[in-house]
Design a protein around this motif. Structure first.
Motif, PDB file in Angstrom:
ATOM      1  N   HIS A 114       0.802  -1.225  -0.175  1.00 31.80           N
ATOM      2  CA  HIS A 114      -0.194   0.135  -0.030  1.00 31.80           C
ATOM      3  C   HIS A 114       1.663   0.946   0.023  1.00 31.80           C
ATOM      4  O   HIS A 114       1.632   1.657   1.135  1.00 31.80           O
ATOM      5  N   ARG A 160       1.724   5.560  -1.039  1.00 35.95           N
ATOM      6  CA  ARG A 160       0.218   6.498  -1.314  1.00 35.95           C
ATOM      7  C   ARG A 160      -1.169   5.917  -1.855  1.00 35.95           C
ATOM      8  O   ARG A 160      -1.132   6.578  -2.866  1.00 35.95           O
ATOM      9  N   ASN A 161      -1.893   5.155  -0.677  1.00 36.88           N
ATOM     10  CA  ASN A 161      -3.444   5.873  -1.213  1.00 36.88           C
ATOM     11  C   ASN A 161      -3.488   4.028  -2.198  1.00 36.88           C
ATOM     12  O   ASN A 161      -4.434   4.374  -3.197  1.00 36.88           O
ATOM     13  N   LEU A 162      -2.098   3.705  -3.254  1.00 36.29           N
ATOM     14  CA  LEU A 162      -2.743   2.622  -3.722  1.00 36.29           C
ATOM     15  C   LEU A 162      -2.150   1.497  -3.329  1.00 36.29           C
ATOM     16  O   LEU A 162      -1.276   1.221  -3.425  1.00 36.29           O
ATOM     17  N   TYR A 211      -1.302  -2.704  -4.116  1.00 36.82           N
ATOM     18  CA  TYR A 211      -1.068  -3.836  -5.529  1.00 36.82           C
ATOM     19  C   TYR A 211      -0.097  -4.416  -4.849  1.00 36.82           C
ATOM     20  O   TYR A 211      -0.457  -4.571  -3.819  1.00 36.82           O
ATOM     21  N   CYS A 252       3.508  -6.760 -11.701  1.00 29.47           N
ATOM     22  CA  CYS A 252       2.269  -6.249 -10.407  1.00 29.47           C
ATOM     23  C   CYS A 252       0.566  -5.830 -11.013  1.00 29.47           C
ATOM     24  O   CYS A 252       0.756  -5.888 -12.065  1.00 29.47           O
ATOM     25  N   VAL A 310      -2.475  -4.456  -9.448  1.00 27.82           N
ATOM     26  CA  VAL A 310      -3.055  -3.110  -9.520  1.00 27.82           C
ATOM     27  C   VAL A 310      -4.848  -3.293  -9.404  1.00 27.82           C
ATOM     28  O   VAL A 310      -5.116  -2.929 -10.682  1.00 27.82           O
ATOM     29  N   GLU A 311      -5.736  -3.509  -8.657  1.00 27.18           N
ATOM     30  CA  GLU A 311      -7.032  -4.387  -8.674  1.00 27.18           C
ATOM     31  C   GLU A 311      -7.020  -5.323  -9.910  1.00 27.18           C
ATOM     32  O   GLU A 311      -6.372  -5.855 -10.035  1.00 27.18           O
ATOM     33  N   ALA A 314      -0.095  -3.617 -13.981  1.00 27.64           N
ATOM     34  CA  ALA A 314       0.481  -2.131 -13.608  1.00 27.64           C
ATOM     35  C   ALA A 314       2.677  -2.085 -14.240  1.00 27.64           C
ATOM     36  O   ALA A 314       3.001  -0.904 -14.111  1.00 27.64           O
ATOM     37  N   GLU A 335       1.633   5.691 -16.050  1.00 26.06           N
ATOM     38  CA  GLU A 335       0.268   6.237 -14.480  1.00 26.06           C
ATOM     39  C   GLU A 335       0.195   5.993 -13.227  1.00 26.06           C
ATOM     40  O   GLU A 335      -0.045   6.061 -12.515  1.00 26.06           O
ATOM     41  N   PHE A 336       1.446   4.616 -13.665  1.00 26.88           N
ATOM     42  CA  PHE A 336       1.640   3.670 -11.654  1.00 26.88           C
ATOM     43  C   PHE A 336       3.787   4.335 -11.911  1.00 26.88           C
ATOM     44  O   PHE A 336       2.856   3.776 -10.236  1.00 26.88           O
ATOM     45  N   TYR A 371       4.588   4.790  -7.207  1.00 27.87           N
ATOM     46  CA  TYR A 371       4.215   4.470  -6.422  1.00 27.87           C
ATOM     47  C   TYR A 371       4.977   2.878  -6.328  1.00 27.87           C
ATOM     48  O   TYR A 371       4.774   2.192  -5.204  1.00 27.87           O
TER      49      TYR A 371
END
Length: 181
Positions: free
Chosen positions: A9, A11-13, A15, A74, A76-77, A81, A107-108, A111
């Motif tokens: 987790h 910065r609020n992401l 994965y 990796c 993400v949902e 990513a 875009e990732f 993180y």
């Protein structure tokens, strides 16, 4: 080789990083193509050396079975990513080392995905009697060079005027390596 999944987790992401599976092949083909078009830090321009879904399935199968290869993704949902690979050879004189490569969708960036893919690869290598990890990085990719240095990699050489970029100029490739302490 297959490793255990780890959750992050940053910065609020949220994965996870896990070993690639054959069902990732279609997404990996699309992600690799997109990454190649987003940055000039890769060896390829978008569409070059394209790997389709069956090609990725083959690579994943080989990497899963090989004790000298590691293919991480990796997630993400439900999206991939980024990914990394460590590829080794069975030739006796170079069986002690692997080559590391990584790609993360723009875009990732920011993180810690590339950093965590690298750290997990280093841990895997250290735990599996791999003495050396090598990589190549474009001279202009200063953040990556600093990341590698901060994780025990040293500059081993420079390939002069090794890459021709879209500005029509040639750039150096920095060859880096990390020896198992």
């Amino acid at each position: 080789m297959v490793i255990n999944t780890i959750e992050f987790h940053i910065r609020n992401l949220p994965y996870i990083i896990r070993s690639a599976r054959e069902e990732d092949a279609k997404k990996l083909s699309e992600v690799r193509l997109q990454i190649d078009g987003e940055t000039e830090n890769m060896d390829r321009v978008k569409g070059e050396a394209y790997i389709d879904e069956p090609g990725f399935k083959h690579i994943i199968r080989e990497d899963t079975e090989s004790p000298r290869n590691l293919f991480l993704v990796c997630e993400v949902e439900d999206r991939i990513a980024g990914f990394s690979r460590c590829e080794g050879k069975s030739l006796k004189r170079i069986a002690h080392k692997v080559e590391f490569g990584v790609g993360v969708l723009q875009e990732f960036w920011g993180y810690g995905i590339g950093k965590n893919l690298l750290k997990m690869s280093i841990r895997w290598a250290d735990d599996n009697d791999i003495k050396k990890i090598t990589l190549n990085v474009l001279e202009t990719n200063e953040k990556a060079i600093m990341l590698y240095k901060n994780n025990g990699f040293e500059v081993e050489g420079v390939l002069k005027s090794d890459k021709l970029l879209s500005d029509g100029r040639y750039y150096d490739t920095v060859v880096m390596g990390r020896l198992h302490p």
